[in-house]
Enzyme design. Structure first.
Site, mmCIF file in Angstrom:
data_model
loop_
_atom_site.group_PDB
_atom_site.id
_atom_site.type_symbol
_atom_site.label_atom_id
_atom_site.label_comp_id
_atom_site.label_asym_id
_atom_site.label_seq_id
_atom_site.Cartn_x
_atom_site.Cartn_y
_atom_site.Cartn_z
ATOM 1 N N GLN A 116 1.490 -7.036 -1.952
ATOM 2 C CA GLN A 116 1.847 -6.162 -0.839
ATOM 3 C C GLN A 116 1.813 -6.923 0.482
ATOM 4 O O GLN A 116 2.306 -6.430 1.487
ATOM 5 C CB GLN A 116 0.852 -4.991 -0.741
ATOM 6 C CG GLN A 116 0.967 -3.994 -1.870
ATOM 7 C CD GLN A 116 -0.146 -2.953 -1.828
ATOM 8 O OE1 GLN A 116 -0.967 -2.874 -2.713
ATOM 9 N NE2 GLN A 116 -0.171 -2.122 -0.794
ATOM 10 N N GLU B 5 -2.914 -5.692 -2.143
ATOM 11 C CA GLU B 5 -2.953 -6.133 -0.749
ATOM 12 C C GLU B 5 -3.695 -7.464 -0.655
ATOM 13 O O GLU B 5 -3.146 -8.445 -0.186
ATOM 14 C CB GLU B 5 -3.624 -5.062 0.132
ATOM 15 C CG GLU B 5 -3.618 -5.463 1.604
ATOM 16 C CD GLU B 5 -4.127 -4.364 2.534
ATOM 17 O OE1 GLU B 5 -4.189 -3.189 2.127
ATOM 18 O OE2 GLU B 5 -4.458 -4.695 3.688
ATOM 19 N N ARG C 105 -12.600 3.142 8.237
ATOM 20 C CA ARG C 105 -11.641 4.247 8.105
ATOM 21 C C ARG C 105 -12.308 5.492 7.525
ATOM 22 O O ARG C 105 -11.912 6.614 7.838
ATOM 23 C CB ARG C 105 -10.415 3.834 7.287
ATOM 24 C CG ARG C 105 -9.275 4.844 7.364
ATOM 25 C CD ARG C 105 -7.984 4.325 6.743
ATOM 26 N NE ARG C 105 -7.130 3.648 7.704
ATOM 27 C CZ ARG C 105 -6.197 4.235 8.448
ATOM 28 N NH1 ARG C 105 -5.988 5.534 8.355
ATOM 29 N NH2 ARG C 105 -5.463 3.544 9.276
ATOM 30 N N ARG D 201 -4.877 3.179 -1.431
ATOM 31 C CA ARG D 201 -4.197 4.321 -0.814
ATOM 32 C C ARG D 201 -5.175 5.295 -0.120
ATOM 33 O O ARG D 201 -5.882 6.047 -0.794
ATOM 34 C CB ARG D 201 -3.412 5.058 -1.883
ATOM 35 C CG ARG D 201 -2.312 5.970 -1.362
ATOM 36 C CD ARG D 201 -1.532 6.509 -2.549
ATOM 37 N NE ARG D 201 -0.333 7.243 -2.131
ATOM 38 C CZ ARG D 201 0.557 7.744 -2.967
ATOM 39 N NH1 ARG D 201 0.387 7.613 -4.259
ATOM 40 N NH2 ARG D 201 1.613 8.384 -2.522
ATOM 41 N N PHE E 220 -7.555 4.127 1.902
ATOM 42 C CA PHE E 220 -8.354 3.063 2.513
ATOM 43 C C PHE E 220 -9.670 3.590 3.098
ATOM 44 O O PHE E 220 -10.002 3.297 4.232
ATOM 45 C CB PHE E 220 -7.487 2.420 3.612
ATOM 46 C CG PHE E 220 -7.869 1.003 3.976
ATOM 47 C CD1 PHE E 220 -7.563 -0.053 3.128
ATOM 48 C CD2 PHE E 220 -8.518 0.721 5.167
ATOM 49 C CE1 PHE E 220 -7.895 -1.364 3.470
ATOM 50 C CE2 PHE E 220 -8.855 -0.590 5.519
ATOM 51 C CZ PHE E 220 -8.534 -1.625 4.669
ATOM 52 N N GLU F 268 -0.044 7.391 2.430
ATOM 53 C CA GLU F 268 -1.422 7.770 2.120
ATOM 54 C C GLU F 268 -1.760 9.240 2.381
ATOM 55 O O GLU F 268 -2.558 9.823 1.649
ATOM 56 C CB GLU F 268 -2.391 6.895 2.935
ATOM 57 C CG GLU F 268 -2.306 5.430 2.583
ATOM 58 C CD GLU F 268 -2.959 4.565 3.654
ATOM 59 O OE1 GLU F 268 -2.445 4.533 4.791
ATOM 60 O OE2 GLU F 268 -3.971 3.937 3.363
#
Lengths: 787, 493
Positions: A214, A249, A327, A359, A361, A734
């Protein structure tokens, strides 16, 4: 699609512009098996294959590593250890130097790669791996975080603290208080295509890596870092991934590095493709959390103050755990205003695989803490949870007052959750079904139903400010066909299609004139990973910027050629009106080419407005928010805890959708993935720290038959992004995932019915049939004890 | 039938072409062969254990009812087991002019793919379903897709596509229907009655000509690996890299593939797949139907055999408990010698069965419960479908005229090292009035029958509790309560 067919020069609208429903650009290849993934590419002659030797203990010193039998095995060409890494033996994406490519001296989780066998065939490599003689001096291993101390035990990175007002005082002063703790399991990505990289050595220090990643730029930089060469020696390319969900990622980098190191050393193409069990054992997952919460509230159910500690199982290295924990805190409010709040993250070190992006995060985990608090308050004051939710929402954008500030001091200016929830409540007949379910439960001895409606507010932007930039490269060829490239990657989400729609719209040409091409670091440099739902927002803007540059040059050229003012050059579908006449787009391009007009442009975009001071815990962390709500109904068998989802209704906000068909797919898929995370997907480590759910036989993602029996999904047709995003659309990757919370809370509601809704079930996740049954038993016991 | 002949090659049809392979190793999988040897890379590897369905292909074979096409998992299907079949991969579906097949076009039009990696597998599963049932119900589609995992779409779009396929084309016009006669003829020609033997020394495989031939081969080579559906042995190879040579492939073997009924006893040959066995069993013993729907996915049910499920002795196999509760018996054969034993006596201890070297399970004999008796089986899993049991309970009950328990057999999987009877519970019920009071009292006896384990599927506590509660469910069900007593997918919302 006949590229030589003349374009429709009479059309009133182009085919495939923005805000139209288009099929995935690769759909016809997906269904016919013609879509090429890395493992499907023709292999260069002499391609070698890799098998990884994984640690068999969770924590230990490598006393001896005897690889002689591995080297002597049939088909083996070479065996690599950390000593063969020419650059730094590290693929830490956060520059923490804690993520070795191959273990050096010690191992820190069961499944950590220690060595790599390079052999003529994949089978030979896998067989040879088993011949290694490795001795360990085992060390005590930390597996679970439940018993760790979030304030004192080892952390992999610096925690974050968010603070607004005096939470302790507010809670103390509140008429009512509740303090408790919840458990929230992790999640394996279970992308259908596992990790795979194919490295082809070039001249001098060059290497090209085809990698299912990604973040091609990051893969490029880390491969260069491990090879000890500058980034300009490394090209990373990916046409498509067979799913990513955050799992590619950073987790793609290790395989890419091993392939590249081996390819350079042996001067042959080298492929790494992990077996599913190895993939699930050796690569990171969604973080599990232990959430401590204390809430002060009044008798009406107004929250007055909250205190959260989000402890997350990071595994042995930092990876992205810092930002994931951040997050989580950014979403500890979900859609609710807290008059006073203190929230802390605790990124705990464990001897498990290093957890990573997935997804949402951390955002979904954050929201689940908020929703647990809502449930606690609702049960305490004896009201329907939905009432408490509505009571505590942020102010709506039409009526912004004082209740609009987040725990990180950003003002919520675009809140539309009230309208969404009101519309969904209506369309899902929440009140009527609530009554029906009560009646049903009163008459049903063993099967109990439950209902819940949960909101979502999701912040859009990378909190790492530098990631909020994107590049694109657009060429218009002399025949008027367009070649489009940008830094985003395609993992099924239809990003390339959306960006192509944007480019088609700018040039006013039919979509089939825009060629989608593989993402490569050689065309667009220094790109952010395709993550944080930002793909279309960032790359759409960058591609639009590139297209506009070329369009401007064409406009200037036409004005000059036809001696008219520039405002009389108008791009119509597949043609351009130049004063009183119309020229086809292709003809104008041809003329421009002959006149030596540059028909290629690099586009760029950076998200405006955002800033973030992590030390202070304050800033404008998000450009905007995406909203939505879900309502779910379940039936639970109280004898076994098994359940079915009877119905789910979702209303989701994509702003002005670029492509509703694609966005609908994201919402449906996100919901099911979120539901899986919170219901049947359970990661289970044994006491030796071995993940025992490392394959689909033991790790259960939802099936078609797990879908709600009735499933109504709608996009808001009235919302648009508050900020000038690409065509006022909103990110959709997301935000739908946490809609799965509705199922968890519906299950909780069904459980609560066995105690007449008097006791908060505190149903932890994943709510497997076992957890559901045990919660039922607990409530029954409490009722008995109280009677 | 040229008895006694030995052939040294595997012959089958791949899409349109005849294939003959003389150097096949016993552990070579169809998936690797397709991808690596034939460069047919539309068929994907997602898990290499028969669970995700990304490798789904159709296998056409001659059955008692003629040529049938069934979805299977190419990742755990051995090349050596394909003799005399027609292998159809996703590459075979596009028309000559490149046009998409109706199944494919529906998937495109209804946005049934996102990342696309699982998609060829879905297309093949839907293709298999569409040929059998052009206008299937939602439940039938879900069942056909139990063995296909998609991580992107949430399945909704795929379901919409599946419902629409019939409006895209007619089964009768499908190439496989059009070629049916030709393929049948070609497959018949491949069935020459010969034994296939390939390889020597460390890598050898045998496909016996028929059951008698198998008995002879196995008696001579009792250490050989017997492979029927390969849903278990497949994983020995792909995951554990175990050496299975010499391997004897007995799937679809003449003489082992019959289902017969005689005097109220259904006899199932050891080579009969779940799909075939249950088409009879579910009709004759309806309570088995819901269990069948939850064993593996469609591909596994098309490959796996009841004989294999019994013979491998797993404590979590789904068929032994209900078969034990039904009082099934087992025929074991060694060479020409046969013996028949109660199924429950077959399971001695974990990994140990009452089977001599060179002896194999030839058939299972299942008595159909007589009228008036009650029988039920309940499977408890983390995920409803395509999951392995945390526990599975099977109950057989005969009541005397006075309402007391005249006969009861209760058997469980997942509760002990073998499939096992709940003898203390049975004892507590036998002769007693079949009432909730008796049942509740008997539920206390579970602890003396079972000491379940904690593992990734469930804790010991949950197993013990759920298992016990299944008896209560059985009681409620047998006493004809009108209230719903268990959740089900098909129950109307």
């Amino acid at each position: 699609m006949n590229k030589h067919a003349p374009s429709n020069l009479k059309a009133e609208k182009i085919v495939g512009g923005v805000a139209t429903d288009q099929r995935h650009d690769s759909a016809h290849k997906h269904v016919s098996g013609g879509a090429v993934y890395i493992d499907d590419m023709p292999e260069p002659a002499g391609t070698l294959h890799v098998g990884l030797g994984l640690s068999k203990v969770a924590h230990g010193v490598l006393k001896s590593v005897d690889l002689s039998a591995v080297r002597a095995a049939p088909g083996v060409v070479d065996v690599l250890t950390y000593a063969d890494v020419p650059g730094e033996n590290d693929v830490s994406p956060s520059n923490m130097h804690d993520d070795p490519v191959l273990a050096e001296g010690k191992v820190q989780f069961f499944g950590q790669p220690i060595f790599a066998v390079i052999a003529e065939t994949r089978e030979a490599a896998r067989r040879a791996v088993r011949l290694a003689g490795i001795e360990y001096d085992e060390l005590p291993a930390l597996i679970d975080i439940w018993d760790l101390d979030p304030t004192r035990d080892k952390q992999v990175t610096t925690p974050l603290i968010l603070k607004r007002g005096d939470a302790a005082a507010a809670i103390q002063a509140a008429p009512r208080r509740i303090k408790n703790r919840m458990w929230l399991g992790g999640q394996d990505h279970f992308y259908l295509e596992g990790q795979v990289s194919l490295a082809i050595p070039g001249e001098d220090d060059e290497v090209t890596v085809y990698c299912s990643t990604q973040g091609p730029s990051e893969t490029q930089h880390l491969v260069a870092h491990t090879l000890g060469v500058p980034s300009n020696a490394v090209t990373v390319e990916v046409r498509r991934m067979g799913g990513g969900f955050g799992g590619k990622e950073t987790q793609a980098n290790q395989c890419a590095a091993i392939a590249a190191i081996a390819a350079k050393k042996l001067k042959r193409a080298v492929k790494v493709r992990l077996d599913r069990d190895e993939d699930m054992t050796a690569t990171g997952k969604r973080h599990d959390f232990a959430i401590d919460y204390e809430v002060g509230f009044d008798d009406e159910g107004n929250i007055l103050g909250v205190d959260f500690t989000y402890a997350l199982r990071c595994g042995f290295s930092a990876d992205l755990s810092g930002p994931v924990g951040d997050r989580a805190l950014f979403h500890c409010d979900n859609a609710y205003f807290y008059p006073a709040v203190l929230a802390k993250s605790a990124p705990l070190y464990t001897n498990t695989v290093s957890n990573t992006a997935f997804r949402g995060f951390g955002g979904p985990q954050g929201m689940i803490g908020a929703e647990r608090v809502i449930d606690e308050v609702a049960f305490a004051v004896g009201k329907d949870s939905l009432e408490i939710r509505k009571l505590n929402f942020y102010d709506s954008m039409e009526a912004i007052g004082a209740r609009c500030v987040t725990p990180y001091h950003q003002k919520v200016e675009d809140c539309i959750i009230q309208r969404i929830v009101a519309e969904l409540e209506e369309s899902a007949s929440y009140a009527r079904r609530r009554r029906e379910i009560s009646a049903f439960n009163a008459n049903s001895r063993f099967v109990k139903r439950g209902l819940a409606l949960t909101p979502v507010k999701f912040g859009i932007s990378f909190t790492k400010t530098e990631s909020n930039q994107a590049g694109a490269l657009v060429h218009v060829y002399a025949d008027g066909s367009v070649h489009m490239n940008h830094g985003g990657t395609e993992m099924g989400q239809g990003l390339h299609l959306k960006v192509a729609q944007v480019v088609a719209e700018e040039f006013q040409i039919d979509l089939d004139r825009v060629k989608i091409t593989a993402t490569t670091t050689a065309k667009v440099p220094n790109t952010a990973p395709t993550a944080a739902s930002s793909g279309a927002d960032l790359n759409g803007m960058a591609a639009q910027n590139a297209a506009r540059q070329i369009r401007q040059r064409l406009t200037d050229f036409a004005a000059e050629r036809y001696q008219i003012p520039v405002d009389q050059v108008v791009f119509l579908p597949n043609r351009v009106r130049v004063g009183n006449q119309e020229v086809s787009f292709n003809d104008l391009v041809k003329q421009a080419y002959i006149a030596r007009v540059q028909l290629s442009a690099a586009g760029f975009y950076k998200t405006p407005k955002i800033h973030w001071d992590r030390g202070k815990g304050q800033g404008h962390a998000f450009y905007y928010y995406a909203y939505g709500a879900a309502c779910a109904e379940v039936s639970v068998d109280t004898l076994t805890g098994e359940y079915v989802v009877e119905r789910a209704d979702i209303l989701h906000d994509c702003g002005r959708s670029l492509n509703r068909a694609i966005d609908l797919g994201q919402v449906e898929g996100g919901f099911i993935q979120g539901m899986g995370w919170l219901t049947t997907e359970e990661l289970w480590w044994d006491d030796k720290g071995r993940l025992r759910t490392h394959a689909p036989s033991t790790y259960k993602i939802p099936l078609a038959s797990d879908r709600p029996k009735i499933f109504n999904v709608a996009l808001t047709d009235w919302s648009q992004a508050y900020e000038p995003t690409i065509h006022r659309s909103k990110a959709v990757g997301e935000p739908p995932l946490p809609h799965g919370m509705a199922v968890l809370h519906a299950l909780s509601d069904a459980v609560a019915s066995v105690a007449d809704h008097k006791i908060c079930p505190r149903l932890d996740a994943p709510a497997t049939p076992e957890r559901v049954l045990m919660a039922i038993e607990r409530l029954k016991k409490e009722v008995k004890a109280g009677a | 039938m040229a008895k006694g002949n030995i052939r040294n090659e595997i012959r089958f049809i791949l899409n349109g072409r005849d294939v003959a392979l003389s150097s096949v190793t016993p552990d070579a999988t169809l998936l690797d062969w397709l991808r690596l040897d034939r460069s047919l890379r539309g068929t994907k590897e997602g898990c290499a254990e028969g669970d995700c369905g990304a490798c789904t292909v159709l296998i056409g074979r001659l059955s008692a009812t003629g040529l049938v096409y069934e979805s299977i998992n190419a990742c755990i299907r051995f090349l050596g087991s394909l003799d005399g079949t027609h292998v159809v991969t996703v590459e075979h579906l596009r028309g000559e002019a490149g046009q998409l097949h109706p199944v494919q076009q529906a998937m495109v039009d209804f946005h049934g793919s996102q990342c696309g990696f699982c998609t060829p597998g879905f297309v093949m599963s839907l293709y298999g379903l569409w040929m059998k049932s052009p206008d299937p119900s939602g439940a039938a589609i879900e069942k056909a897709l139990q063995g296909n995992l998609c991580r992107c779409t949430g399945y909704e779009a795929i379901m919409r596509a599946a419902h629409a396929i019939s409006s895209y084309g007619k089964v009768a016009k499908d190439p496989l229907a059009a070629e049916r006669r030709d393929i049948t003829t070609r497959l018949q020609a491949l069935h020459d009655g010969a034994r296939v033997e390939i390889g020597a020394g460390g890598t050898r495989l045998v496909v016996p000509a028929d059951a008698d031939d198998f008995a002879a081969v196995f008696e001579k080579e009792p250490t050989a690996t017997v492979v029927a559906g390969s849903t278990d042995v497949g994983l020995w190879v792909t995951k554990q890299m175990r050496d299975i040579s010499p391997a004897i492939f007995i799937g679809n073997l003449p003489g082992l593939c019959t289902v017969t009924e005689d005097n109220g006893v259904i006899s199932i040959g050891a080579g009969v797949t779940y799909t075939e066995a249950f088409s009879t069993l579910s009709k004759r013993i309806p309570a088995l139907g819901p269990l069948f729907d939850r064993i593996g996915g469609e591909q596994v049910r098309n490959m796996g055999t009841i004989g294999g499920n019994v013979a491998n002795g797993s404590p979590i196999g789904d068929t032994p408990p209900p078969l034990i509760a039904l009082g099934a018996r087992l025929t074991l054969r060694r060479g020409k010698t046969r013996r028949t034993i109660p199924l429950q006596d077959f399971f001695i201890a974990y990994g140990k069965q009452d089977r001599q070297p060179g002896e194999f399970v030839e058939a299972v004999h299942v008595p159909v419960p007589v009228k008036g008796t009650k029988f039920a089986v309940y499977k408890v899993t983390k995920r409803r479908d395509e999951d392995i049991s945390a526990t599975l309970g099977a109950f057989y009950l005969a009541l005397a005229k006075d309402g007391t328990v005249a006969d009861i057999r209760i058997a469980y999987g997942g509760m002990a090292a073998t499939p096992k009877r709940a003898s203390s519970v049975e004892k507590a019920l036998l002769g007693k009035a079949w009432t909730e009071v008796t049942v509740e009292a008997a539920m206390a006896c579970y602890a003396s029958d079972f000491t379940p384990l904690t593992d990734m599927r469930a804790t010991a506590e949950y197993r013990a509790l759920a298992a016990k509660n299944l008896l209560l469910r059985f009681y409620v069900e047998t006493t004809g309560t009108k209230a719903p007593f268990q959740v089900s997918r098909s129950e109307a919302a």
